[in-house]
Write an enzyme that holds these catalytic residues in place. Sequence first.
Site, PDB file in Angstrom:
ATOM      1  CD  GLU A 425      72.351  15.757  -3.583  1.00 23.84           C
ATOM      2  OE1 GLU A 425      73.600  15.242  -3.696  1.00 23.84           O
ATOM      3  OE2 GLU A 425      71.918  16.433  -2.793  1.00 23.84           O
ATOM      4  CD  GLU A 514      70.664  15.892   1.358  1.00 30.19           C
ATOM      5  OE1 GLU A 514      70.124  14.893   0.823  1.00 30.19           O
ATOM      6  OE2 GLU A 514      71.725  15.898   1.291  1.00 30.19           O
TER       7      GLU A 514
END
Length: 821
Positions: A425, A514
């Site tokens: 991210e 994820e």
Amino acid sequence: MIKKRHTHFIIVVLIGFLMASCHQAKSPRTILSFNEDWSFSLADSTLDASNPSYDDADWRVLDVPHDWSIEGEFSEDHPATAGGGALPGGIGWYRKSFQLDVSQKGKQVYVQFDGIYMDSEVWINGTYLGKRPFGYISFEYDLTPYLNFGSKENVLAVKVNNANQPNSRWYSGSGIYRNTRLVITDAIHVTQWGTYVTTPEVTSESATVSLETTVLNPGTQPADAEVYTLIKNQKNQVVANTMSSTKLVAGKNTVAHSVTIKSPELWSIDSPHLYTVVTEIRTGGELTDHYETPMGVRTFTFDQKKGFILNGESVKIKGVCMHHDLGSLGSAINTRALERQLEILRGMGVNAIRTSHNPPAPELLGLCDQMGFLVMDESFDMWSLKKSPYDYAQYWDEWHKRDLEDFIQRDRNHPSIIMWSTGNEILEQWGDQGPIIAKELYDIVKALDATRPITVGMNPPVNMTNAGVTTQFEVNYNSISKSDGIDVIGYNYAHQTYPHHQANFPDKPFIATETTSGLMTRGYYDTQSDTVKRWPIRWDIPFDQGNPGNTVSAYDQVSAPWGSTHEETWQVIKNDPSLSGMFIWTGFDYIGEPTPYTWPSRSSYFGVIDLAGFPKDVYYMYQSEWTDQDVLHVYPHWNWTGRDSVDVWAYYNHADEVELFLDGKSLGTKSKEGEDLHVMWRVAYAPGQLKAVSRKGGQEVLTQVIETTNEASQIALTADRQTITADGKDLSFITVEVQDDQGRTVPVATDLIQFAVAGQGKIVGVDNGDPTSHLSMKGNKMRAMAGKCLVIVQSGKSAGQITLTASGEGLTTSSLVIETK
Ligand code: GAL
């Protein structure tokens, strides 16, 4: 032809003979643990402690791996904040004195650190060796030019600066929290991480093994040397070997070898066969180094249409993200604690680990090799843009290339690793810099290892404005997903977009890096459980103002707004063979990030397994889906005084239906409907006995009984291992259950349990999995949560017995004996 074969045979025999004689010779490489007897001071102005004559007599003496943060008090005033675990940071110094025998003169001596959190600086005998800001990286220093031999002491001093926080997502720990060692070699030797093993061709008949060995000649003149490569199987039999004579120039040399293993035994999840590459160097007939590299033979590929293929067969990646702390042990690494985590995960059917979001302890990778777990090995949680005020972004420009190179070189021989992740991210993912940095990192990795694909966990890789709509998603959203910097598209969350992957990324395979972020507290249940709740996206809105206990229902019904329930994501991944698999956020709870709360909570709610290692109920949903064993798991408990109705859920497999009874009266038979992975009954509460029976074709498969208990009156202690090794490291994890007079665990018990230990061991951790507990995890007492807590006992170095005693007010005292051998 025959002649050629003979020649080959003679060479093989000769090499075998030479290697055999090498083995009899004492290995010139000595690897010494450097973990014991460090002096430690948690003081931020010990400026002259780098001076060898500094008097550290009043410092605390301890062994590393050591994490000073976990020894501290939980407080909202610590700069780490609840997100970092609400534990102290600061500046600490470590010093260690040691002597070297005069016979070691002329040898090369290195000190190796697997990880120091963070910003460490090291001195030997007053000389500055350097610094490593990145707290998750492994490194070594060459001590050779600065050493004393004989009776004169050497002093190694390490300064650790973890004062500026927050600097990590999530809990980092502080100090020399991984293993250290001293490596002593002859002059000519294999460098640190100096072998690179690949298997470019693998068939059932043979495997080609290529080996690049980096050999250091520290002299100023070239040296003639023979370099031997030999491969042994698990029975210690030599299955391939070769040698080459070479002139080693001064400095570093690369020696390339290629050998063939006939009928190779493949490394796989079910049968993780390992080989060992033995490298030996001889100069002037003398053995100068012996170096071993574990390796495995396997093929794999990520296919855009067929998903992940291992050794020619489709394998769904059933993975979990793991943060690096070990619960009440903090981040101080312990191999048995890692192994226990993997054993518990294996029981749930997990076959893959993501090292979120940083380089892991090398022992984790070794265990994954041995136990058959696939690994997504991740390097960074940020690039040049910071996520927290003092994080690695401040060191990015100067350090990222070196750190990434060291990371790849350290880890690239592990057969368990099937993918590199260069980031999670990353904030640059939406901007112009995203593709540029992604490609730069891609090239750094590929130059060192081109055998594995690269991904980045992106949140999300596509435009989510169409979420839920069955049209193609806009790919422009994320600059990294379109870049040349990744091979596999890594999705963090956004499970609604997975069915559109083929259309959005026709050239690149899929991995859900994820997923989920389900939220639950073990043992707590809401009354109504049939609606899915997404916790509000605004960080400043408490999840439930009226919930002073900061608990989340343990039914699989609550998730972060960017995530899903556990069932929702698995339902998408399960049925589509092109989706290679997923990594749940997270396998175990971890210290820090107490979403959806903040202080007084200080650890996560995301785990399928709590911080103490006790499974939450959804563990059994995965077990029913991901393993072959018969499963029937019915919950919650049956102590509900004051409640009118209670929702009862069951996970099951290998059966058509489950029938539920209350005190012998049937409450109905249920079967999973549609995509559902559980069944539910809403039951009018009355104390008594709840019994569930799963059946296939009318035949009973499993039965489970849950009873309303009496008051708590005794303590039951159960060790995961009753005999442990007397090596000063091994652990026994003891589950403490508060029970009634009939030996039934009281599911609402919160008694405070006091521990005492006698004999050959000590208590090194206590926990109950409660994210709001502020009792020290290094103390000798812990409150039960939902009837249970955990105490971890560590062996000493003498064989004998450890007696653990547990007592609590109004409870019969219990004790347990652990043998140490
Ligand atoms: C992700 C992030 C993780 C963790 C998780 C919680 O976005 O990568 O580090 O914060 O969310 O849901």
